[in-house]
Design a protein around this motif. Structure first.
Motif, PDB file in Angstrom:
ATOM      1  N   PRO A   1       0.936  -1.380   0.066  1.00  0.00           N
ATOM      2  CA  PRO A   1      -0.164  -0.672  -0.079  1.00  0.00           C
ATOM      3  C   PRO A   1       0.877   1.586   0.392  1.00  0.00           C
ATOM      4  O   PRO A   1       2.261   1.595   0.638  1.00  0.00           O
ATOM      5  CB  PRO A   1      -0.864  -0.249   1.092  1.00  0.00           C
ATOM      6  N   LEU A   2       0.381   2.397  -0.547  1.00  0.00           N
ATOM      7  CA  LEU A   2       0.835   3.546  -0.856  1.00  0.00           C
ATOM      8  C   LEU A   2       0.379   4.173   0.867  1.00  0.00           C
ATOM      9  O   LEU A   2      -1.038   4.177   1.264  1.00  0.00           O
ATOM     10  CB  LEU A   2       0.733   4.376  -1.517  1.00  0.00           C
ATOM     11  N   VAL A   3       1.427   4.582   1.908  1.00  0.00           N
ATOM     12  CA  VAL A   3       0.854   5.018   3.095  1.00  0.00           C
ATOM     13  C   VAL A   3       1.661   6.250   3.077  1.00  0.00           C
ATOM     14  O   VAL A   3       2.404   6.716   3.373  1.00  0.00           O
ATOM     15  CB  VAL A   3       1.711   4.104   4.171  1.00  0.00           C
ATOM     16  N   VAL A   4       0.324   7.377   2.958  1.00  0.00           N
ATOM     17  CA  VAL A   4       0.788   9.114   3.812  1.00  0.00           C
ATOM     18  C   VAL A   4       0.444   8.700   5.064  1.00  0.00           C
ATOM     19  O   VAL A   4      -0.014   9.338   5.405  1.00  0.00           O
ATOM     20  CB  VAL A   4      -0.076   9.579   2.876  1.00  0.00           C
ATOM     21  N   ALA A   5       1.919   9.967   5.618  1.00  0.00           N
ATOM     22  CA  ALA A   5       2.131   9.392   7.374  1.00  0.00           C
ATOM     23  C   ALA A   5       2.506  11.018   7.333  1.00  0.00           C
ATOM     24  O   ALA A   5       2.801  11.465   7.178  1.00  0.00           O
ATOM     25  CB  ALA A   5       3.890   9.007   7.569  1.00  0.00           C
ATOM     26  N   LEU A   6       1.261  11.557   8.079  1.00  0.00           N
ATOM     27  CA  LEU A   6       0.814  12.929   8.221  1.00  0.00           C
ATOM     28  C   LEU A   6       1.624  13.524   9.915  1.00  0.00           C
ATOM     29  O   LEU A   6       0.771  12.462  10.879  1.00  0.00           O
ATOM     30  CB  LEU A   6      -1.083  13.163   8.665  1.00  0.00           C
ATOM     31  N   HIS A   7       2.967  13.531  10.234  1.00  0.00           N
ATOM     32  CA  HIS A   7       3.491  14.277  11.251  1.00  0.00           C
ATOM     33  C   HIS A   7       2.266  15.410  12.313  1.00  0.00           C
ATOM     34  O   HIS A   7       1.004  15.318  11.986  1.00  0.00           O
ATOM     35  CB  HIS A   7       4.199  15.455  10.847  1.00  0.00           C
ATOM     36  N   GLY A   8       1.998  15.474  13.158  1.00  0.00           N
ATOM     37  CA  GLY A   8       1.956  15.928  14.979  1.00  0.00           C
ATOM     38  C   GLY A   8       2.092  17.303  14.382  1.00  0.00           C
ATOM     39  O   GLY A   8       2.822  17.265  13.421  1.00  0.00           O
ATOM     40  N   SER A   9       1.544  17.953  15.501  1.00  0.00           N
ATOM     41  CA  SER A   9       1.403  19.784  15.291  1.00  0.00           C
ATOM     42  C   SER A   9       2.649  20.351  15.766  1.00  0.00           C
ATOM     43  O   SER A   9       3.044  19.453  16.953  1.00  0.00           O
ATOM     44  CB  SER A   9       0.453  20.069  16.192  1.00  0.00           C
ATOM     45  N   GLY A  10       3.679  21.339  15.018  1.00  0.00           N
ATOM     46  CA  GLY A  10       4.678  21.784  15.478  1.00  0.00           C
ATOM     47  C   GLY A  10       5.898  20.568  14.860  1.00  0.00           C
ATOM     48  O   GLY A  10       7.053  21.970  15.073  1.00  0.00           O
ATOM     49  N   TRP A  11       6.216  19.721  14.078  1.00  0.00           N
ATOM     50  CA  TRP A  11       7.205  19.992  14.005  1.00  0.00           C
ATOM     51  C   TRP A  11       7.126  19.087  11.981  1.00  0.00           C
ATOM     52  O   TRP A  11       6.059  19.720  11.564  1.00  0.00           O
ATOM     53  CB  TRP A  11       7.539  17.879  13.773  1.00  0.00           C
ATOM     54  N   HIS A  12       7.568  18.173  11.610  1.00  0.00           N
ATOM     55  CA  HIS A  12       7.424  17.991  10.370  1.00  0.00           C
ATOM     56  C   HIS A  12       7.666  15.811   9.989  1.00  0.00           C
ATOM     57  O   HIS A  12       7.863  15.315  10.915  1.00  0.00           O
ATOM     58  CB  HIS A  12       8.190  18.749   9.753  1.00  0.00           C
ATOM     59  N   GLY A  13       7.972  16.603   8.768  1.00  0.00           N
ATOM     60  CA  GLY A  13       7.975  14.439   7.981  1.00  0.00           C
ATOM     61  C   GLY A  13       8.672  13.502   8.975  1.00  0.00           C
ATOM     62  O   GLY A  13       8.926  12.451   8.098  1.00  0.00           O
ATOM     63  N   LEU A  14       9.975  14.151   9.192  1.00  0.00           N
ATOM     64  CA  LEU A  14      11.182  13.740   9.805  1.00  0.00           C
ATOM     65  C   LEU A  14      11.023  12.706  11.299  1.00  0.00           C
ATOM     66  O   LEU A  14      10.918  11.682  11.071  1.00  0.00           O
ATOM     67  CB  LEU A  14      12.542  14.353   9.952  1.00  0.00           C
ATOM     68  N   GLN A  15       9.528  12.626  12.091  1.00  0.00           N
ATOM     69  CA  GLN A  15       8.805  12.030  12.666  1.00  0.00           C
ATOM     70  C   GLN A  15       9.116  10.698  12.345  1.00  0.00           C
ATOM     71  O   GLN A  15       9.317  10.062  13.570  1.00  0.00           O
ATOM     72  CB  GLN A  15       7.785  12.385  13.172  1.00  0.00           C
ATOM     73  N   PHE A  16       8.892  11.179  11.092  1.00  0.00           N
ATOM     74  CA  PHE A  16       8.366   9.197  10.995  1.00  0.00           C
ATOM     75  C   PHE A  16       9.276   8.397  10.777  1.00  0.00           C
ATOM     76  O   PHE A  16       8.990   7.214   9.915  1.00  0.00           O
ATOM     77  CB  PHE A  16       7.445   8.992   9.945  1.00  0.00           C
ATOM     78  N   ASP A  17      10.685   8.880  10.911  1.00  0.00           N
ATOM     79  CA  ASP A  17      12.006   8.012  10.226  1.00  0.00           C
ATOM     80  C   ASP A  17      11.838   6.838  10.421  1.00  0.00           C
ATOM     81  O   ASP A  17      12.077   5.863   9.753  1.00  0.00           O
ATOM     82  CB  ASP A  17      13.061   9.298  10.390  1.00  0.00           C
ATOM     83  N   GLY A  18      12.046   6.734  12.008  1.00  0.00           N
ATOM     84  CA  GLY A  18      12.273   5.199  11.777  1.00  0.00           C
ATOM     85  C   GLY A  18      10.979   4.046  11.549  1.00  0.00           C
ATOM     86  O   GLY A  18      11.015   3.007  11.062  1.00  0.00           O
ATOM     87  N   LEU A  19       9.410   5.124  11.683  1.00  0.00           N
ATOM     88  CA  LEU A  19       8.387   4.134  10.984  1.00  0.00           C
ATOM     89  C   LEU A  19       8.519   3.715   9.928  1.00  0.00           C
ATOM     90  O   LEU A  19       7.845   2.529   9.285  1.00  0.00           O
ATOM     91  CB  LEU A  19       7.085   4.876  12.126  1.00  0.00           C
TER      92      LEU A  19
END
Length: 282
Positions: A30-48
Protein backbone atom coordinates in the motif's frame (compact mmCIF):
# COMPACT_ATOMS: atom_id res chain seq x y z
CA UNK A 1 21.26 3.24 11.66
CA UNK A 2 20.95 4.52 8.09
CA UNK A 3 20.51 8.24 7.62
CA UNK A 4 17.08 9.67 6.87
CA UNK A 5 16.40 10.01 3.14
CA UNK A 6 16.81 13.49 1.73
CA UNK A 7 13.46 15.18 1.08
CA UNK A 8 12.08 15.10 -2.44
CA UNK A 9 9.12 17.22 -3.58
CA UNK A 10 5.66 16.84 -5.11
CA UNK A 11 4.00 19.71 -6.96
CA UNK A 12 0.53 20.69 -5.74
CA UNK A 13 -2.36 22.24 -7.67
CA UNK A 14 -1.37 25.83 -6.79
CA UNK A 15 2.26 25.33 -7.84
CA UNK A 16 3.57 24.89 -4.31
CA UNK A 17 6.10 22.07 -3.89
CA UNK A 18 5.57 19.82 -0.87
CA UNK A 19 8.74 18.31 0.65
CA UNK A 20 8.46 14.64 1.59
CA UNK A 21 10.61 11.67 2.60
CA UNK A 22 10.05 8.31 0.95
CA UNK A 23 10.62 4.80 2.30
CA UNK A 24 10.23 1.53 0.43
CA UNK A 25 9.64 0.85 -3.23
CA UNK A 26 7.01 2.88 -5.11
CA UNK A 27 4.06 0.67 -6.02
CA UNK A 28 5.01 -2.12 -3.62
CA UNK A 29 2.33 -2.82 -1.04
CA UNK A 30 0.00 0.00 0.00
CA UNK A 31 0.85 3.66 -0.35
CA UNK A 32 1.04 4.94 3.24
CA UNK A 33 0.91 8.72 3.66
CA UNK A 34 2.19 9.57 7.15
CA UNK A 35 0.93 12.86 8.62
CA UNK A 36 3.02 14.36 11.41
CA UNK A 37 1.78 15.93 14.63
CA UNK A 38 1.50 19.62 15.47
CA UNK A 39 4.63 21.72 15.44
CA UNK A 40 6.93 19.25 13.73
CA UNK A 41 7.41 17.69 10.25
CA UNK A 42 7.78 14.47 8.31
CA UNK A 43 11.13 13.51 9.81
CA UNK A 44 9.08 12.37 12.82
CA UNK A 45 8.37 9.15 10.91
CA UNK A 46 11.93 8.23 9.93
CA UNK A 47 12.07 5.21 12.22
CA UNK A 48 8.57 4.01 11.39
CA UNK A 49 9.08 4.58 7.67
CA UNK A 50 12.18 2.39 7.67
CA UNK A 51 10.39 -0.30 9.68
CA UNK A 52 7.49 -0.42 7.21
CA UNK A 53 9.57 -0.11 4.03
CA UNK A 54 9.67 -3.88 3.32
CA UNK A 55 5.86 -4.08 3.07
CA UNK A 56 4.72 -0.60 1.95
CA UNK A 57 5.67 2.60 0.17
CA UNK A 58 5.66 5.16 2.98
CA UNK A 59 5.81 8.89 2.28
CA UNK A 60 6.07 11.46 5.05
CA UNK A 61 5.42 15.03 3.86
CA UNK A 62 6.16 18.26 5.65
CA UNK A 63 2.61 19.58 5.68
CA UNK A 64 2.06 23.07 4.29
CA UNK A 65 3.19 25.68 6.81
CA UNK A 66 5.72 23.31 8.43
CA UNK A 67 9.29 22.09 8.04
CA UNK A 68 12.58 23.75 7.23
CA UNK A 69 11.44 26.49 4.84
CA UNK A 70 7.66 26.81 4.41
CA UNK A 71 6.23 29.71 2.44
CA UNK A 72 4.34 30.93 5.55
CA UNK A 73 5.14 29.09 8.74
CA UNK A 74 2.03 28.13 10.71
CA UNK A 75 -0.40 29.25 8.01
CA UNK A 76 -2.04 28.15 4.76
CA UNK A 77 -4.41 29.78 2.26
CA UNK A 78 -7.86 28.47 3.22
CA UNK A 79 -9.63 26.02 5.49
CA UNK A 80 -9.46 22.57 3.95
CA UNK A 81 -6.24 23.11 1.99
CA UNK A 82 -4.50 20.23 3.76
CA UNK A 83 -7.09 17.87 2.30
CA UNK A 84 -6.50 19.19 -1.21
CA UNK A 85 -2.74 18.84 -0.70
CA UNK A 86 -3.05 15.22 0.46
CA UNK A 87 -5.30 14.37 -2.50
CA UNK A 88 -2.73 15.88 -4.87
CA UNK A 89 0.07 13.91 -3.22
CA UNK A 90 -1.88 10.65 -3.51
CA UNK A 91 -2.71 11.34 -7.16
CA UNK A 92 0.98 11.95 -7.89
CA UNK A 93 2.37 8.88 -6.09
CA UNK A 94 -0.28 6.16 -6.28
CA UNK A 95 0.43 3.52 -8.91
CA UNK A 96 -2.51 1.84 -10.60
CA UNK A 97 -4.99 0.43 -8.10
CA UNK A 98 -2.51 0.56 -5.24
CA UNK A 99 -4.31 0.68 -1.85
CA UNK A 100 -4.02 3.98 -0.02
CA UNK A 101 -3.67 4.28 3.76
CA UNK A 102 -3.47 7.51 5.73
CA UNK A 103 -1.47 7.29 8.94
CA UNK A 104 -1.39 10.17 11.41
CA UNK A 105 -0.03 10.90 14.86
CA UNK A 106 -1.78 13.32 17.26
CA UNK A 107 -3.02 16.26 15.16
CA UNK A 108 -1.99 14.26 12.10
CA UNK A 109 -4.42 11.58 13.27
CA UNK A 110 -7.11 14.21 13.55
CA UNK A 111 -6.35 15.24 9.98
CA UNK A 112 -6.82 11.63 8.88
CA UNK A 113 -10.28 11.64 10.48
CA UNK A 114 -11.10 14.96 8.79
CA UNK A 115 -9.94 13.64 5.41
CA UNK A 116 -12.09 10.52 5.78
CA UNK A 117 -15.16 12.67 6.42
CA UNK A 118 -14.50 15.05 3.54
CA UNK A 119 -14.58 15.20 -0.26
CA UNK A 120 -11.84 12.63 -0.83
CA UNK A 121 -12.54 10.16 1.97
CA UNK A 122 -14.05 7.46 -0.22
CA UNK A 123 -10.66 7.00 -1.91
CA UNK A 124 -9.07 5.57 1.26
CA UNK A 125 -8.59 1.85 1.81
CA UNK A 126 -7.40 2.12 5.40
CA UNK A 127 -6.33 4.45 8.20
CA UNK A 128 -3.91 4.25 11.12
CA UNK A 129 -4.60 6.66 13.98
CA UNK A 130 -1.81 7.09 16.53
CA UNK A 131 -3.26 8.84 19.60
CA UNK A 132 -5.36 11.11 17.36
CA UNK A 133 -6.64 14.54 18.37
CA UNK A 134 -10.42 14.54 17.88
CA UNK A 135 -11.63 17.76 19.52
CA UNK A 136 -10.60 19.92 22.45
CA UNK A 137 -13.58 18.73 24.50
CA UNK A 138 -13.64 15.10 23.34
CA UNK A 139 -13.48 12.62 26.22
CA UNK A 140 -10.14 11.40 24.85
CA UNK A 141 -8.43 14.81 25.21
CA UNK A 142 -6.72 15.90 28.42
CA UNK A 143 -6.95 19.64 29.31
CA UNK A 144 -4.83 21.67 26.86
CA UNK A 145 -3.53 18.35 25.51
CA UNK A 146 -1.50 17.83 28.65
CA UNK A 147 -0.01 21.33 28.58
CA UNK A 148 1.28 21.16 25.00
CA UNK A 149 -1.30 23.52 23.47
CA UNK A 150 -2.15 27.04 24.66
CA UNK A 151 -5.25 28.19 22.76
CA UNK A 152 -6.16 31.88 22.50
CA UNK A 153 -9.70 31.05 23.50
CA UNK A 154 -11.43 34.41 23.02
CA UNK A 155 -9.91 34.85 19.59
CA UNK A 156 -10.86 31.29 18.61
CA UNK A 157 -14.47 31.89 19.65
CA UNK A 158 -14.62 35.24 17.87
CA UNK A 159 -13.20 33.93 14.63
CA UNK A 160 -15.48 30.91 14.75
CA UNK A 161 -18.48 33.22 15.02
CA UNK A 162 -17.25 35.36 12.12
CA UNK A 163 -16.74 32.27 9.96
CA UNK A 164 -20.27 31.11 10.68
CA UNK A 165 -21.53 34.24 8.93
CA UNK A 166 -19.02 33.94 6.08
CA UNK A 167 -16.43 36.48 7.27
CA UNK A 168 -12.94 35.01 6.79
CA UNK A 169 -10.72 38.07 6.42
CA UNK A 170 -9.09 37.52 9.83
CA UNK A 171 -8.45 33.79 9.48
CA UNK A 172 -4.70 34.43 9.23
CA UNK A 173 -4.55 35.43 12.91
CA UNK A 174 -2.76 33.17 15.41
CA UNK A 175 -5.13 31.17 17.61
CA UNK A 176 -2.89 28.59 19.29
CA UNK A 177 0.73 28.27 20.43
CA UNK A 178 2.72 25.23 21.47
CA UNK A 179 5.06 24.62 24.40
CA UNK A 180 7.98 23.45 22.28
CA UNK A 181 10.81 22.50 24.69
CA UNK A 182 13.76 24.95 24.77
CA UNK A 183 16.16 22.09 24.09
CA UNK A 184 14.38 21.55 20.77
CA UNK A 185 14.19 25.23 19.83
CA UNK A 186 17.84 25.78 20.75
CA UNK A 187 19.04 22.58 19.10
CA UNK A 188 20.13 21.83 15.53
CA UNK A 189 16.52 21.25 14.38
CA UNK A 190 15.07 24.27 16.15
CA UNK A 191 14.65 26.21 12.92
CA UNK A 192 12.30 23.50 11.62
CA UNK A 193 9.83 23.74 14.53
CA UNK A 194 6.50 25.54 14.20
CA UNK A 195 5.28 27.09 17.43
CA UNK A 196 1.99 28.79 16.47
CA UNK A 197 -0.92 28.26 14.07
CA UNK A 198 -3.36 30.55 12.33
CA UNK A 199 -7.10 29.98 12.62
CA UNK A 200 -7.34 28.52 9.14
CA UNK A 201 -4.43 26.10 9.61
CA UNK A 202 -5.56 25.02 13.06
CA UNK A 203 -9.10 24.40 11.78
CA UNK A 204 -7.78 22.46 8.79
CA UNK A 205 -5.71 20.18 11.04
CA UNK A 206 -8.62 18.72 13.03
CA UNK A 207 -11.89 16.94 12.34
CA UNK A 208 -14.93 19.09 11.74
CA UNK A 209 -17.04 20.22 14.72
CA UNK A 210 -19.09 17.01 14.51
CA UNK A 211 -15.96 14.88 14.74
CA UNK A 212 -17.94 11.68 15.22
CA UNK A 213 -19.61 12.23 11.85
CA UNK A 214 -16.16 12.39 10.25
CA UNK A 215 -15.07 9.31 12.22
CA UNK A 216 -18.14 7.37 11.06
CA UNK A 217 -16.83 7.61 7.49
CA UNK A 218 -13.41 6.11 8.26
CA UNK A 219 -12.41 3.06 6.21
CA UNK A 220 -11.12 0.03 8.15
CA UNK A 221 -8.81 1.59 10.74
CA UNK A 222 -6.39 0.89 13.54
CA UNK A 223 -6.20 3.09 16.67
CA UNK A 224 -3.12 2.88 18.89
CA UNK A 225 -2.37 4.92 22.00
CA UNK A 226 0.23 4.67 24.73
CA UNK A 227 -0.98 3.84 28.21
CA UNK A 228 1.22 6.65 29.59
CA UNK A 229 0.04 9.24 27.04
CA UNK A 230 0.32 12.71 28.55
CA UNK A 231 -2.04 14.40 26.09
CA UNK A 232 -4.83 11.88 25.49
CA UNK A 233 -6.76 9.18 27.34
CA UNK A 234 -5.65 5.96 25.69
CA UNK A 235 -8.53 3.84 26.95
CA UNK A 236 -11.12 6.37 25.74
CA UNK A 237 -10.89 5.83 21.99
CA UNK A 238 -12.65 2.48 21.66
CA UNK A 239 -15.83 3.29 23.63
CA UNK A 240 -16.11 6.67 21.89
CA UNK A 241 -15.50 5.65 18.28
CA UNK A 242 -17.31 2.34 18.48
CA UNK A 243 -20.52 4.33 19.03
CA UNK A 244 -20.43 5.39 15.38
CA UNK A 245 -18.42 2.73 13.53
CA UNK A 246 -17.51 -0.93 13.84
CA UNK A 247 -14.59 -0.73 11.39
CA UNK A 248 -11.97 -0.06 14.07
CA UNK A 249 -9.33 -2.18 15.76
CA UNK A 250 -7.90 -0.78 19.00
CA UNK A 251 -4.85 -1.38 21.16
CA UNK A 252 -3.26 0.34 24.15
CA UNK A 253 0.53 0.11 24.16
CA UNK A 254 2.04 -0.44 27.62
CA UNK A 255 4.84 1.76 29.00
CA UNK A 256 4.52 4.22 26.13
CA UNK A 257 3.94 7.98 26.14
CA UNK A 258 2.61 10.31 23.48
CA UNK A 259 5.82 11.10 21.61
CA UNK A 260 7.19 7.56 21.97
CA UNK A 261 4.24 5.94 20.23
CA UNK A 262 5.25 5.98 16.53
CA UNK A 263 8.53 4.17 17.29
CA UNK A 264 7.31 1.80 20.01
CA UNK A 265 8.09 -1.79 18.89
CA UNK A 266 4.63 -3.01 19.88
CA UNK A 267 3.03 -0.22 17.83
CA UNK A 268 5.18 -1.04 14.79
CA UNK A 269 4.14 -4.68 15.06
CA UNK A 270 0.45 -3.72 15.15
CA UNK A 271 0.82 -1.38 12.15
CA UNK A 272 2.66 -3.99 10.10
CA UNK A 273 -0.06 -6.54 10.80
CA UNK A 274 -2.80 -4.07 9.86
CA UNK A 275 -1.12 -3.16 6.55
CA UNK A 276 -0.42 -6.80 5.71
CA UNK A 277 -4.06 -7.75 6.27
CA UNK A 278 -5.83 -4.83 4.61
CA UNK A 279 -9.21 -6.06 3.32
CA UNK A 280 -8.44 -4.98 -0.25
CA UNK A 281 -6.66 -6.52 -3.21
CA UNK A 282 -2.98 -5.67 -3.10
Amino acid sequence: MAEAPAPSVVALRDGTVLPLRSYGEPGRGPLVVALHGSGWHGLQFDGLGKALAPIAHVVAPDLRGHGAAPQRRGDLDYIGQFEDDIADLIAALRQGNQPVVLLGHSSGGGLVVRYAGGTYGADLDGAVLLAPFLKYDAPTTRPQSGGWAQPLTRRLIGLSMLNQVGLRVLNHLTVITFAMPPEVLDGPMGHTATTAYSYRLNTSYAPRADYLADAARLPPFLVLAGREDEAFVAQGYEPLLSEVTQRGTYAVIAETGHLDLPDAPAAVTQIRAFLTNLPVNQ
